[in-house]
Enzyme design. Structure first.
Site, PDB file in Angstrom:
ATOM      1  N   HIS A   1       8.995  -0.588  -2.626  1.00  0.00           N
ATOM      2  CA  HIS A   1       9.082  -0.972  -1.205  1.00  0.00           C
ATOM      3  C   HIS A   1      10.523  -1.338  -0.848  1.00  0.00           C
ATOM      4  O   HIS A   1      11.000  -1.008   0.245  1.00  0.00           O
ATOM      5  CB  HIS A   1       8.197  -2.189  -0.909  1.00  0.00           C
ATOM      6  CG  HIS A   1       6.737  -1.963  -1.139  1.00  0.00           C
ATOM      7  ND1 HIS A   1       6.010  -2.660  -2.067  1.00  0.00           N
ATOM      8  CD2 HIS A   1       5.864  -1.113  -0.530  1.00  0.00           C
ATOM      9  CE1 HIS A   1       4.751  -2.267  -2.034  1.00  0.00           C
ATOM     10  NE2 HIS A   1       4.637  -1.326  -1.119  1.00  0.00           N
TER      11      HIS A   1
ATOM     12  N   GLY B   1       1.890  -5.154   1.740  1.00  0.00           N
ATOM     13  CA  GLY B   1       2.385  -6.344   1.046  1.00  0.00           C
ATOM     14  C   GLY B   1       2.429  -6.139  -0.451  1.00  0.00           C
ATOM     15  O   GLY B   1       2.396  -5.004  -0.939  1.00  0.00           O
ATOM     16  N   ALA B   2       2.492  -7.267  -1.201  1.00  0.00           N
ATOM     17  CA  ALA B   2       2.701  -7.244  -2.660  1.00  0.00           C
ATOM     18  C   ALA B   2       3.928  -6.369  -2.948  1.00  0.00           C
ATOM     19  O   ALA B   2       3.865  -5.405  -3.726  1.00  0.00           O
ATOM     20  CB  ALA B   2       1.455  -6.751  -3.387  1.00  0.00           C
TER      21      ALA B   2
END
Ligand code: PAF
Length: 284
Positions: free
Chosen positions: A37, A31-32
């Site tokens: 990503h 996440g984050a």
């Protein structure tokens, strides 16, 4: 985008998609989500018909002195970013469904996991290998995208897939860089603006090494020492390690052999933030 929390439900969806001849691509994260990503998701979109994103802050890869509970979890923001990036399924399980009561089987990586980041974080890569294997078994992808930014993790996952005969193709996604060459990372938010500009020294060091290797310098230790000197000359920066490894085996490399590929690994403190970077280079 559909959000799935239960491993069994994700497995049933993956089975159905496979039966319908869909090519499944997975991107695994904690996440984050950031630009790095999103570039992995973009690559997954190009390689697969259905993209699964996993978000799970894996307790097994945190050491006792690392603060698992302070790890950022901006879930709503991640959902919006994943949706906009074209993710089809977001698999976001609870700790208890991944590591239920009585869970006790973990994977043990070999020597490749003991150097560099493994020395700094004992047991970390065993935790990574364990969760990555579980997420492969849950999402059943044909292709999995991992960032070259975490070069040692990528090498360990390639080893894991080969050693365990896992039926998945691992694709490496290139490092995304800021204008001064700083590799995009979740740790960059902890840099002051001055440190952020000083951190451009890592990329300059990598480019220097690339030039030296391309120009025929075979002594990799000499080059690594030059890079360390360049980076340590910046007041905010302190080198933790600068090492060449063979691209294929990740074994330490001291002398370059013609036509072989090497990777220069950097870990550098910039202020109190420990930054990682690397670059692949081919000897002449
Ligand atoms: O690179 C990461 O974010 C993690 O190590 C991974 C691969 C998602 C496993 O938890």
């Amino acid at each position: 985008m559909q959000i799935i929390n239960e491993p069994e439900q994700m497995q049933a969806i993956a089975d159905k998609l496979r039966l319908n001849r869909q090519l499944l691509g997975v991107v695994m994260t904690m996440g984050a989500l950031h630009e790095g990503h999103l570039s992995l998701i973009k690559l997954a979109r190009e390689r697969a018909g259905t993209v699964i994103l996993t978000i799970f802050v894996n307790p097994k890869q945190f050491g006792p002195s690392e603060d698992l509970h302070r790890y950022p979890r901006p879930f709503e923001q991640d959902v919006a970013l994943a949706n906009a990036a074209g993710v089809d399924y977001l698999f976001a399980p609870e700790d208890g469904s991944i590591y239920p009561e009585h869970f006790q089987t973990t994977l043990q990586c070999g020597a490749i996991a003991e150097r560099f980041e493994g020395q700094q974080r004992p047991g970390h890569f065993n935790g990574v290998a364990t969760i990555v294997t579980k997420l492969f078994n849950i999402t059943k992808p044909h292709t999995a995208i991992f960032g070259e930014k975490d070069a040692q993790q990528l090498a360990i996952i390639r080893r894991l897939v080969a050693d365990m005969n896992l039926d998945v193709t691992v694709v490496a996604a290139p490092i995304i860089r800021e204008v001064n060459g700083l590799a995009v990372s979740s740790r960059n938010i902890y840099l002051s603006s001055h440190e952020r500009s000083s951190a451009g020294a890592l990329y300059r060091g990598l480019c220097h090494a690339e030039q030296r290797v391309a120009n025929g310098e075979h002594n990799l230790q000499t080059i690594a020492a030059e890079v360390a000197e360049m980076i340590n000359a910046i007041p905010e920066c302190r080198v933790d390690y600068v090492s060449f490894v063979e691209e294929e085996s990740f074994a330490l490399a001291e002398r370059a052999k013609a036509s072989k590929e090497y990777r220069l690994l950097l870990a550098v403190f910039c202020g109190s933030v420990r930054l990682l970077d690397n670059m692949k280079m081919r000897a002449e």
